[in-house]
Design an enzyme around this catalytic site. Structure first.
Site, PDB file in Angstrom:
ATOM      1  N   GLU A  18     -10.916  -9.518  -1.555  1.00  0.00           N
ATOM      2  CA  GLU A  18      -9.841 -10.376  -1.074  1.00  0.00           C
ATOM      3  C   GLU A  18     -10.355 -11.695  -0.488  1.00  0.00           C
ATOM      4  O   GLU A  18      -9.677 -12.329   0.325  1.00  0.00           O
ATOM      5  CB  GLU A  18      -8.998  -9.614  -0.047  1.00  0.00           C
ATOM      6  CG  GLU A  18      -8.185  -8.507  -0.685  1.00  0.00           C
ATOM      7  CD  GLU A  18      -7.514  -7.644   0.358  1.00  0.00           C
ATOM      8  OE1 GLU A  18      -6.354  -7.919   0.690  1.00  0.00           O
ATOM      9  OE2 GLU A  18      -8.161  -6.712   0.861  1.00  0.00           O
ATOM     10  N   SER A 190      -4.484  -5.708  -1.058  1.00  0.00           N
ATOM     11  CA  SER A 190      -3.888  -6.590  -2.061  1.00  0.00           C
ATOM     12  C   SER A 190      -3.643  -5.876  -3.388  1.00  0.00           C
ATOM     13  O   SER A 190      -3.629  -6.504  -4.440  1.00  0.00           O
ATOM     14  CB  SER A 190      -4.756  -7.834  -2.310  1.00  0.00           C
ATOM     15  OG  SER A 190      -4.720  -8.674  -1.185  1.00  0.00           O
ATOM     16  N   TYR A 260       1.233 -12.586  -4.648  1.00  0.00           N
ATOM     17  CA  TYR A 260       0.971 -14.001  -4.421  1.00  0.00           C
ATOM     18  C   TYR A 260       1.807 -14.923  -5.306  1.00  0.00           C
ATOM     19  O   TYR A 260       1.758 -16.125  -5.159  1.00  0.00           O
ATOM     20  CB  TYR A 260      -0.544 -14.260  -4.509  1.00  0.00           C
ATOM     21  CG  TYR A 260      -1.260 -13.394  -3.505  1.00  0.00           C
ATOM     22  CD1 TYR A 260      -1.086 -13.641  -2.135  1.00  0.00           C
ATOM     23  CD2 TYR A 260      -1.992 -12.275  -3.877  1.00  0.00           C
ATOM     24  CE1 TYR A 260      -1.660 -12.803  -1.190  1.00  0.00           C
ATOM     25  CE2 TYR A 260      -2.563 -11.436  -2.931  1.00  0.00           C
ATOM     26  CZ  TYR A 260      -2.394 -11.709  -1.592  1.00  0.00           C
ATOM     27  OH  TYR A 260      -2.955 -10.885  -0.653  1.00  0.00           O
ATOM     28  N   ARG A 299       0.355  -5.501  10.687  1.00  0.00           N
ATOM     29  CA  ARG A 299       1.620  -5.320   9.973  1.00  0.00           C
ATOM     30  C   ARG A 299       1.703  -3.873   9.516  1.00  0.00           C
ATOM     31  O   ARG A 299       0.815  -3.380   8.831  1.00  0.00           O
ATOM     32  CB  ARG A 299       1.716  -6.250   8.764  1.00  0.00           C
ATOM     33  CG  ARG A 299       3.166  -6.391   8.240  1.00  0.00           C
ATOM     34  CD  ARG A 299       3.253  -7.186   6.951  1.00  0.00           C
ATOM     35  NE  ARG A 299       2.790  -6.402   5.835  1.00  0.00           N
ATOM     36  CZ  ARG A 299       1.975  -6.845   4.877  1.00  0.00           C
ATOM     37  NH1 ARG A 299       1.522  -8.072   4.894  1.00  0.00           N
ATOM     38  NH2 ARG A 299       1.601  -6.057   3.901  1.00  0.00           N
ATOM     39  N   ASP A 301       3.550  -1.124   7.344  1.00  0.00           N
ATOM     40  CA  ASP A 301       4.382  -1.054   6.138  1.00  0.00           C
ATOM     41  C   ASP A 301       4.959   0.346   5.942  1.00  0.00           C
ATOM     42  O   ASP A 301       4.228   1.339   6.025  1.00  0.00           O
ATOM     43  CB  ASP A 301       3.564  -1.435   4.896  1.00  0.00           C
ATOM     44  CG  ASP A 301       3.199  -2.921   4.880  1.00  0.00           C
ATOM     45  OD1 ASP A 301       3.736  -3.689   5.703  1.00  0.00           O
ATOM     46  OD2 ASP A 301       2.376  -3.310   4.029  1.00  0.00           O
ATOM     47  N   GLU A 314       1.243   2.088   5.079  1.00  0.00           N
ATOM     48  CA  GLU A 314      -0.085   1.696   5.547  1.00  0.00           C
ATOM     49  C   GLU A 314       0.030   0.677   6.675  1.00  0.00           C
ATOM     50  O   GLU A 314       1.095   0.113   6.908  1.00  0.00           O
ATOM     51  CB  GLU A 314      -0.908   1.101   4.404  1.00  0.00           C
ATOM     52  CG  GLU A 314      -0.272  -0.169   3.849  1.00  0.00           C
ATOM     53  CD  GLU A 314      -1.247  -1.025   3.053  1.00  0.00           C
ATOM     54  OE1 GLU A 314      -2.472  -0.842   3.189  1.00  0.00           O
ATOM     55  OE2 GLU A 314      -0.775  -1.910   2.325  1.00  0.00           O
ATOM     56  N   ASN A 316      -1.829  -2.877   7.881  1.00  0.00           N
ATOM     57  CA  ASN A 316      -2.765  -3.960   7.563  1.00  0.00           C
ATOM     58  C   ASN A 316      -3.184  -4.590   8.882  1.00  0.00           C
ATOM     59  O   ASN A 316      -2.372  -5.213   9.559  1.00  0.00           O
ATOM     60  CB  ASN A 316      -2.077  -4.992   6.677  1.00  0.00           C
ATOM     61  CG  ASN A 316      -1.721  -4.401   5.327  1.00  0.00           C
ATOM     62  OD1 ASN A 316      -2.573  -4.212   4.476  1.00  0.00           O
ATOM     63  ND2 ASN A 316      -0.449  -4.056   5.145  1.00  0.00           N
ATOM     64  N   GLY A 320      -2.009 -10.851   5.456  1.00  0.00           N
ATOM     65  CA  GLY A 320      -2.020 -12.215   4.925  1.00  0.00           C
ATOM     66  C   GLY A 320      -1.490 -13.173   5.977  1.00  0.00           C
ATOM     67  O   GLY A 320      -0.521 -12.876   6.667  1.00  0.00           O
TER      68      GLY A 320
HETATM   69  N1  LIG Z   1       4.213   6.018  -2.663  1.00  0.00           N
HETATM   70  C1  LIG Z   1       4.646   4.842  -3.108  1.00  0.00           C
HETATM   71  N2  LIG Z   1       5.959   4.667  -3.454  1.00  0.00           N
HETATM   72  C2  LIG Z   1       6.414   3.470  -3.911  1.00  0.00           C
HETATM   73  N3  LIG Z   1       5.630   2.397  -4.064  1.00  0.00           N
HETATM   74  C3  LIG Z   1       4.330   2.503  -3.757  1.00  0.00           C
HETATM   75  C4  LIG Z   1       3.775   3.716  -3.247  1.00  0.00           C
HETATM   76  N4  LIG Z   1       2.459   3.518  -3.003  1.00  0.00           N
HETATM   77  C5  LIG Z   1       2.206   2.236  -3.355  1.00  0.00           C
HETATM   78  N5  LIG Z   1       3.299   1.617  -3.809  1.00  0.00           N
HETATM   79  C6  LIG Z   1       3.385   0.246  -4.325  1.00  0.00           C
HETATM   80  O1  LIG Z   1       2.079  -0.284  -4.483  1.00  0.00           O
HETATM   81  C7  LIG Z   1       1.854  -1.386  -3.590  1.00  0.00           C
HETATM   82  C8  LIG Z   1       0.432  -1.377  -3.073  1.00  0.00           C
HETATM   83  O2  LIG Z   1       0.160  -0.144  -2.416  1.00  0.00           O
HETATM   84  P1  LIG Z   1      -0.465  -0.089  -0.954  1.00  0.00           P
HETATM   85  O3  LIG Z   1      -0.690   1.341  -0.634  1.00  0.00           O
HETATM   86  O4  LIG Z   1       0.405  -0.846  -0.028  1.00  0.00           O
HETATM   87  O5  LIG Z   1      -1.883  -0.780  -1.158  1.00  0.00           O
HETATM   88  P2  LIG Z   1      -2.525  -2.164  -0.633  1.00  0.00           P
HETATM   89  O6  LIG Z   1      -3.378  -1.782   0.532  1.00  0.00           O
HETATM   90  O7  LIG Z   1      -3.354  -2.656  -1.756  1.00  0.00           O
HETATM   91  O8  LIG Z   1      -1.408  -3.080  -0.241  1.00  0.00           O
HETATM   92  C9  LIG Z   1       2.918  -1.213  -2.532  1.00  0.00           C
HETATM   93  O9  LIG Z   1       3.231  -2.454  -1.919  1.00  0.00           O
HETATM   94  C10 LIG Z   1       4.074  -0.658  -3.358  1.00  0.00           C
HETATM   95  O10 LIG Z   1       4.723  -1.682  -4.124  1.00  0.00           O
HETATM   96 MG   LIG Z   2       0.208  -2.702   0.953  1.00  0.00          MG
END
Ligand SMILES: Nc1ncnc2c1ncn2[C@@H]1O[C@H](COP(=O)(O)OP(=O)(O)O)[C@@H](O)[C@H]1O
Ligand SMILES: [Mg+2]
Length: 364
Positions: A18, A190, A260, A299, A301, A314, A316, A320
């Site tokens: 990143e 990301s 992005y 943040r 989520d 998760e 963060n 960003g």
């Molecule tokens: N269990 C889930 N249900 C629905 N969407 C998911 C799920 N896990 C991940 N995603 C989708 O994938 C994206 C990236 O996953 P995430 O775990 O937030 O990883 P990163 O740390 O790369 O942001 C999320 O913003 C969402 O759009």
């Molecule tokens: Mg995420």
């Protein structure tokens, strides 16, 4: 003349996938920091992990030209508490610049994952954001999820799979997970290395991709609904919360390009989830922030399923941070403009009492 400015070091770039995102975030942070309060010491970290003091402007960072400036010098932060500051190598001499606080504007590995925070703690240098333990825990999706689940907060059904298990033919209970699933490197950001699999063939392919990024994976069931973001600022006793946002997706998922470009997704601020769910999401986010030992800012989520259930996704710990990013936008919507947000974050790092904010989460 006396110089009363705070010597603030900004770390940017980083040996991380990143890196580029950090350049955008750092350029925005540098642009909005009040120069009548701070004297900035800019330290760039190359993709290879070289540390360089940078004397140019934020455009050189935004456009990734900064490392080729001829006046960049090799530099490093001292872990020695009696020499709190930056050492620069100038020929065969060294130059020392004292530092009072550090703002790591780094995303992902080697910046947001507790490693750098450990160095700063060792040096006893005040810094913006979560400490080493909390940063490391939040970086590891498998560990963060198990701690949150132990708190009784819902998480999407998931399995953890290591490279060794996969190589040995151990499927770690994968067959129990209903499709579609997300295959994620445990320590990613990301959306890099993340794929969505609708059946066994895509799952196998996704595992191969994710294993290129990490030797531990989290594979989890898709939650059908929307994504909710909650910007939190402060520590234990005094927390300030931004307005919640909502990500509505048209395409497959919030992948790197989407994050992005926002081509097929839209961000709604405030989230269109009604007062009751907003309060529930906010309280859940605060519980998560506290459970994972966050301080400074983060943040949080969440997912809100179509049937109205909230799940942890998760945290963060260095989200960003461009002027158009979600975290600053959520804070702006709550009355905290970007330059004030930056002042507040540095004040937090220096342990100064925050002023002028009445949206305290205490007692909720
Ligand atoms: N269990 C889930 N249900 C629905 N969407 C998911 C799920 N896990 C991940 N995603 C989708 O994938 C994206 C990236 O996953 P995430 O775990 O937030 O990883 P990163 O740390 O790369 O942001 C999320 O913003 C969402 O759009
Ligand atoms: Mg995420």
């Amino acid at each position: 003349m006396m110089n009363n400015k705070i010597n603030l070091a900004i770390l940017f770039g980083g040996a991380s996938t990143e890196h580029e995102v950090s350049l955008s975030s750092a350029a925005a942070v540098i642009e909005h920091l009040d120069r009548s309060i701070y004297s900035l010491i800019l330290i760039g970290i190359t993709r290879e992990g070289r540390w360089l003091r940078y004397l140019g402007d934020e455009d050189g960072i935004r456009e990734d030209r900064w490392h080729s400036y001829p006046d960049c010098t090799s530099a490093f932060l001292s872990p020695d508490r009696s020499m709190k500051g930056l050492f620069e190598l100038v020929g065969t001499e060294y130059r020392f610049t004292p530092i009072e606080a550090v703002f790591p504007v780094l995303h992902g590995k080697n910046g947001e994952d507790g490693t750098l925070q450990g160095l700063l703690e060792l040096a006893d240098l005040p810094f913006v954001g979560c400490g080493s333990l909390s940063s490391a825990v939040c970086m590891d999706k498998a560990i963060a999820k198990s701690l949150i689940e132990a708190e009784g907060i819902p998480v999407p059904p998931a399995v953890v799979l290591t490279a060794a298990q996969w190589a040995a033919g151990d499927r770690a209970g994968l067959e129990r997970l209903p499709f579609p699933v997300y295959v994620k490197p445990a320590r990613s950001g990301s959306s890099i290395g993340i794929t969505k699999a609708h059946g066994p063939a895509e799952l196998e392919a996704g595992i191969a991709i994710a294993l290129q990024h990490d030797d531990k994976l989290v594979i989890e069931t898709h939650i059908d609904g929307v994504e909710i973001g909650c910007a939190v600022l402060g520590s234990e006793e005094e927390l300030f919360v931004g307005v919640l946002d909502e990500i509505e997706l048209e395409g497959s998922f919030f992948d790197y390009d989407e994050k992005y470009s926002l081509r097929t997704s839209s961000i709604h601020l405030p989230a269109r989830i009604g007062d009751t769910k907003t309060a529930e999401a906010r309280n859940m986010a605060l519980r998560i922030y506290r459970t994972l030992g966050c301080k400074g800012f983060a943040r949080v989520d969440l997912f809100l399923s179509r049937d109205g259930r909230l799940y942890f996704n998760e945290v963060n710990t260095i989200p960003g941070f461009t002027a158009a990013s979600r975290y600053p936008n959520m804070m702006r919507a709550a009355g905290l403009a970007f330059p004030d947000l930056l002042n507040r974050l540095v004040a937090e790092a220096l342990n100064k009492r925050p002023e002028g904010l009445n949206n305290r989460a205490r007692g909720e």
